[in-house]
Design a protein around this motif. Structure first.
Motif, short mmCIF file in Angstrom:
data_model
loop_
_atom_site.label_atom_id
_atom_site.label_comp_id
_atom_site.label_asym_id
_atom_site.label_seq_id
_atom_site.Cartn_x
_atom_site.Cartn_y
_atom_site.Cartn_z
N GLN A 194 0.82 -1.21 0.00
CA GLN A 194 0.00 0.00 0.00
C GLN A 194 0.86 1.26 0.00
OE1 GLN A 194 -2.56 -0.82 3.41
NE2 GLN A 194 -4.18 -1.41 2.03
N SER A 195 1.71 1.36 -0.98
CA SER A 195 2.54 2.54 -1.14
C SER A 195 2.71 2.82 -2.63
CB SER A 195 3.90 2.34 -0.48
OG SER A 195 4.59 1.26 -1.09
N GLY A 196 3.06 4.06 -2.95
CA GLY A 196 3.23 4.43 -4.35
C GLY A 196 1.90 4.75 -5.00
N SER A 197 1.96 5.25 -6.22
CA SER A 197 0.74 5.67 -6.92
C SER A 197 0.83 5.32 -8.40
CB SER A 197 0.55 7.18 -6.76
OG SER A 197 1.70 7.88 -7.22
N ALA A 198 1.32 4.11 -8.69
CA ALA A 198 1.49 3.70 -10.08
C ALA A 198 0.19 3.21 -10.70
CB ALA A 198 2.55 2.62 -10.18
N SER A 199 -0.82 2.90 -9.85
CA SER A 199 -2.07 2.34 -10.35
C SER A 199 -3.19 2.69 -9.38
CB SER A 199 -1.94 0.82 -10.47
OG SER A 199 -3.19 0.22 -10.77
N ASP A 200 -4.43 2.40 -9.80
CA ASP A 200 -5.56 2.55 -8.90
C ASP A 200 -5.84 1.26 -8.12
OD1 ASP A 200 -6.45 1.10 -11.06
OD2 ASP A 200 -8.32 2.21 -11.34
N HIS A 201 -4.92 0.30 -8.19
CA HIS A 201 -4.92 -0.89 -7.36
C HIS A 201 -3.54 -1.02 -6.72
CE1 HIS A 201 -8.57 -3.14 -9.03
NE2 HIS A 201 -8.46 -2.07 -9.82
N TYR A 202 -3.49 -1.68 -5.56
CA TYR A 202 -2.20 -1.99 -4.94
C TYR A 202 -1.69 -3.33 -5.46
CZ TYR A 202 -3.32 1.62 -1.44
OH TYR A 202 -3.63 2.79 -0.80
N PRO A 203 -0.37 -3.48 -5.60
CA PRO A 203 0.17 -4.79 -5.96
C PRO A 203 0.15 -5.74 -4.76
CG PRO A 203 1.94 -3.16 -5.75
CD PRO A 203 0.66 -2.42 -5.57
N LEU A 204 0.00 -7.03 -5.06
CA LEU A 204 0.06 -8.10 -4.06
C LEU A 204 1.27 -8.97 -4.36
CD1 LEU A 204 -3.01 -7.23 -4.19
CD2 LEU A 204 -3.55 -9.59 -3.56
N SER A 205 1.97 -9.38 -3.32
CA SER A 205 3.07 -10.33 -3.50
C SER A 205 2.93 -11.47 -2.52
CB SER A 205 4.42 -9.64 -3.31
OG SER A 205 4.62 -9.26 -1.96
N ALA A 206 3.43 -12.63 -2.90
CA ALA A 206 3.37 -13.80 -2.02
C ALA A 206 4.56 -14.71 -2.33
CB ALA A 206 2.07 -14.56 -2.21
N GLU A 207 5.08 -15.29 -1.29
CA GLU A 207 6.15 -16.28 -1.41
C GLU A 207 5.52 -17.65 -1.17
OE1 GLU A 207 10.40 -16.71 -2.05
OE2 GLU A 207 9.33 -14.85 -1.71
N PHE A 208 5.87 -18.63 -2.01
CA PHE A 208 5.31 -19.97 -1.87
C PHE A 208 6.44 -20.99 -1.80
CE2 PHE A 208 1.88 -17.66 -3.98
CZ PHE A 208 0.77 -18.03 -3.21
N ALA A 209 6.34 -21.87 -0.82
CA ALA A 209 7.24 -23.01 -0.74
C ALA A 209 6.56 -24.22 -1.35
CB ALA A 209 7.60 -23.30 0.72
N PHE A 210 7.37 -25.11 -1.92
CA PHE A 210 6.83 -26.36 -2.45
C PHE A 210 6.76 -27.35 -1.29
CE2 PHE A 210 8.59 -24.37 -6.26
CZ PHE A 210 7.57 -24.55 -7.15
N ALA A 211 5.54 -27.62 -0.84
CA ALA A 211 5.37 -28.50 0.32
C ALA A 211 5.76 -29.94 -0.05
CB ALA A 211 3.94 -28.46 0.80
#
Length: 291
Positions: free
Chosen positions: A274-291
């Motif tokens: 929730q920072s910056g103003s590049a879009s009218d949506h916020y970017p989401l990030s996620a890290e995934f491990a291979f279980a």
């Protein structure tokens, strides 16, 4: 214009909309030991209107897989840039771009403009295909009484999911890059989501899969949450209730962008940026491990 020529033009437009544009800009490399985890970013980039800032964020995110919605191609508002290709070149990634709509007020008959979804990765992409949703709104279709000017956003096409396999060493992740309808109601959006979840059943439960994008609804409860749960997709952000669309003068912030994963992918960390103003949506990030 004759009726036959008008029909021919419409058929040609729809033919282009079913094509997937691809490009390879990642540096090929041998994979001796596949990574134990992958980093994913999903983001509605609002056409790429602030493309430099979009690229700046994505460069810093250092993601293995990017799923972006609302990427322009040859539109006046984004200076005729092929946004998907520009991002891929700058980040040295492979990409697949699916055209959601032809934007009739942003191009011309001889130089059409489009926008849609793009999936990018520094790993090889394959088996790219489009799910053009059966349930669509009539809102965007051209109407004789509307002037051909940008505010009316007259379009040919319809909402879709871009399906792409990402090959990471000896592992493959099936990715669904979604943009559900912004008009209409949640019943329509849930119908579109269900098309995706039915398609995901073609893969074995042991095959990792991602369903990400702009859902235009709160998928943490109701029919959408129930459908995702039945299909064994887990919310990577664990219902943190952080708005993904900022507050504005006319409406409260909304939680409408999502990253869902199916085992053996296990979320080990996720964030709404929730920072910056590049879009009218916020970017989401996620890290995934291979279980």
């Amino acid at each position: 214009m004759s009726a036959s020529k008008s029909s021919r033009d419409a058929n040609n437009a729809m033919s282009v909309l079913e094509q997937i544009e691809r490009g390879t800009f990642a540096t090929p490399s041998w994979v001796i030991f596949p990574p134990d985890s992958v980093r994913v970013v999903s983001w509605n980039i609002n056409r790429g209107l602030h493309l430099d800032r979009v690229i700046q964020f994505l460069t810093g995110a250092k993601a293995d897989i990017l799923l972006l919605q609302e990427a322009d191609q040859n539109a006046r508002r984004t200076h005729r840039i092929n946004v998907a290709r520009e991002i891929a070149q700058k980040l040295r990634m492979n990409y697949a771009f699916a055209r959601e709509f032809e934007e009739l007020t942003q191009g011309s008959r001889t130089s059409p403009a489009y926008h849609g979804q793009v999936t990018l990765s520094r790993w090889p992409l394959s088996n790219c295909r489009i799910i053009r949703f059966e349930d669509q709104t009539n809102f965007w279709r051209p109407h004789w009484f509307l002037p051909e000017i940008p505010p009316f956003q007259e379009r040919i096409g319809g909402r879709l999911a871009l399906v792409t396999d990402v090959k990471i060493g000896d592992r493959t992740i099936v990715t669904y890059n979604l943009h559900l309808e912004s008009r209409g109601d949640d019943r329509l959006r849930c119908a579109q989501l269900n098309e995706v979840l039915r398609d995901a059943q073609r893969y074995k439960p042991s095959e990792p899969a991602l369903v990400c994008g702009d859902f235009n609804l709160d998928a943490s409860n109701g029919a959408a949450a129930a459908a995702l749960n039945r299909a064994d997709f887990e919310d990577a952000l664990a219902n943190r209730r952080a708005p993904t669309k900022p507050h504005s003068l006319f409406e409260q912030g909304k939680i409408i962008d999502w990253i869902f994963a199916r085992k053996p992918l296990r979320p080990t960390g996720a964030q709404v940026h929730q920072s910056g103003s590049a879009s009218d949506h916020y970017p989401l990030s996620a890290e995934f491990a291979f279980a």
